[in-house]
Design an enzyme around this catalytic site. Structure first.
Site, PDB file in Angstrom:
ATOM      1  NE  ARG A  49     -27.696   6.004 -40.447  1.00  0.00           N
ATOM      2  CZ  ARG A  49     -27.652   7.350 -40.482  1.00  0.00           C
ATOM      3  NH1 ARG A  49     -28.309   8.049 -39.582  1.00  0.00           N
ATOM      4  NH2 ARG A  49     -26.947   7.970 -41.402  1.00  0.00           N
ATOM      5  CE1 TYR A 100     -33.934  -7.484 -19.814  1.00  0.00           C
ATOM      6  CE2 TYR A 100     -32.944  -5.455 -20.590  1.00  0.00           C
ATOM      7  CZ  TYR A 100     -33.026  -6.834 -20.606  1.00  0.00           C
ATOM      8  OH  TYR A 100     -32.183  -7.557 -21.410  1.00  0.00           O
ATOM      9  CG  ASP A 125     -40.166  -2.756 -21.032  1.00  0.00           C
ATOM     10  OD1 ASP A 125     -40.880  -3.571 -21.661  1.00  0.00           O
ATOM     11  OD2 ASP A 125     -38.931  -2.868 -20.952  1.00  0.00           O
ATOM     12  CE  LYS A 131     -36.075 -10.481 -24.205  1.00  0.00           C
ATOM     13  NZ  LYS A 131     -36.101  -9.406 -23.230  1.00  0.00           N
TER      14      LYS A 131
END
Ligand SMILES: *Cc1c(COP(=O)(O)O)cnc(C)c1O
Length: 394
Positions: free
Chosen positions: A57, A110, A183, A208
């Protein structure tokens, strides 16, 4: 230490470490624990995002390889891979903002980012001022002593608005406590590297273009500054938003072809944009590679002379034509998302933005007949045949 008992030997197989050779491609380190030879070595590992691996993690070799590869492509010092694009955006915003802070954000964002900012405003008292992103003066006017973040997207969806990153970032450049987050999902580092234009953090949905095959959910944040990385990493580790090694491995595999895919998608998108613009059923095409696009000149400078892999177009027949068109395509898939090897299409007015009436749609820069197309790597003529037969049904 060796043991004769099968119960014990079954639990402790020797870990093979290649000697005299190395794997040519990055292995999947699915195991999430790393053991040390001494207490001092282990203590040193608790030393932040670049320390030795001990629990995945907090860091994992496969994930690190993906982080380093994206940091390199974006021209950053380091990166943090996350379980999704929203994981990266969340980790960045939640770690850098506190109650009473002020954010300047682009209005056409977004949807998930917009929802997160709304949530931060309502529940955590973070104030947000929205700007169109078309005018640096808006950023100057919005700036306050409490402003901590400027949040932008290189190419906005589905309008394909291109944001003048250098000009907008310059407006907050002298304010020492204001960080800029960009972004860059739609542009990819092949077209634009926002850190070169003054951004502090770049975020991506690796789901994406970077992954490229619609088989992972992943995200990554790239940092210009190692101290900012440390702050965001601390929070991402608390949030549990870090990436899974298998997803990171698939993303690394995707990265190997991202330049080829993006080049092809851009070429085909420009070709289709031109053909669509000449079709009588199409009222308007939004594509930064067309000279009639409002930011065409900016796109040429900022996007390395290219227009991206996503275009949108307004059908003359409005909402009904949009619905009919997306129902009529056959090769092109009717689905959200973008950056895939397959061409994907959607009609925002009847799907993602169906709650908005005509006025609200117009405010978001979306027409009732707007269709968004995320271009894949198929042959342009095959795509056009499919598009043309669907347009013929309107
Ligand atoms: C998809 C997307 C996101 C969110 O990414 P997930 O991987 O779905 O969490 C963020 N920003 C943009 C521009 C996107 O297209």
């Amino acid at each position: 230490m060796s043991s004769e008992h099968p119960e014990t030997r079954a639990v402790h197989p020797a870990v093979v470490q290649p000697a005299g050779s190395r794997p040519l491609s990055v292995p999947i380190y699915q195991g999430h624990l790393f053991a040390f030879d001494s207490a001092d070595d282990m203590a040193a590992a608790f030393d932040g995002p670049q320390g030795a691996f001990f629990y995945s993690r907090l860091g994992n070799p496969t994930v690190r390889a993906f982080e380093n590869a994206v940091a390199d492509l974006e021209g950053g010092t380091s990166a943090l891979a996350t379980a999704s694009g929203m994981g990266a955006i969340n980790a960045v915003l939640m770690s850098l903002l506190r109650s009473g802070d002020h954010v300047i954000a682009q209005s056409c964002l977004y949807g998930g980012t917009y929802a997160l900012l709304k949530d931060l405003a309502e529940r955590w008292g973070v104030e947000v001022t929205y700007v169109t992103g078309d005018d640096p003066a808006e950023v100057r006017a919005a700036l306050r002593p409490e402003t901590r973040l400027l949040y932008l997207e290189t190419i906005a969806n589905p309008t394909t608005q291109v944001v003048d990153l250098p000009a907008l970032i310059a407006e907050v450049g002298d304010a020492p406590d204001v960080r800029t987050v960009v972004d860059n999902t739609f542009a990819t580092p092949l077209l634009c590297r926002p850190i070169e234009h003054g951004a502090d953090i770049v975020v991506h949905s690796a789901t994406k273009f970077l992954g490229g095959h619609s088989d992972i959910i992943g995200g990554v944040a790239v940092f210009a500054d190692a101290d900012v990385h440390r702050r965001v990493w601390d929070h991402a580790v608390e949030l549990g938003a870090t990436a899974d090694p298998f997803a990171a491995w698939l993303a690394i595999r995707g990265l190997a072809t991202v330049a080829l895919r993006v080049a092809r998608q851009n070429e085909t998108a420009l070709d289709l944009a031109r053909r669509l613009a000449a079709h009588p059923a199409v009222a308007r095409v939004n594509y930064p590679g067309l000279p009639e696009h409002p930011q065409y000149e900016l796109a040429r400078r900022l996007l390395d002379g290219r227009g991206g892999g996503v275009l949108s177009f307004e059908l003359a027949g409005g909402r009904e034509a949009g619905r009919t068109f997306i129902g009529a395509v056959q090769l092109v898939s009717l689905t959200p998302s973008l950056g895939d090897v397959k061409t994907l299409v959607m009609h925002p007015a009847s799907t993602s933005h169906r709650q908005l009436d005509a006025a609200a749609l117009a405010a978001a820069g979306i027409g009732e007949g707007t269709v968004r197309m995320a271009v894949g790597i198929e042959h342009a003529d095959d795509l056009w045949s499919d598009i043309a037969q669907a347009l013929a049904k309107l």
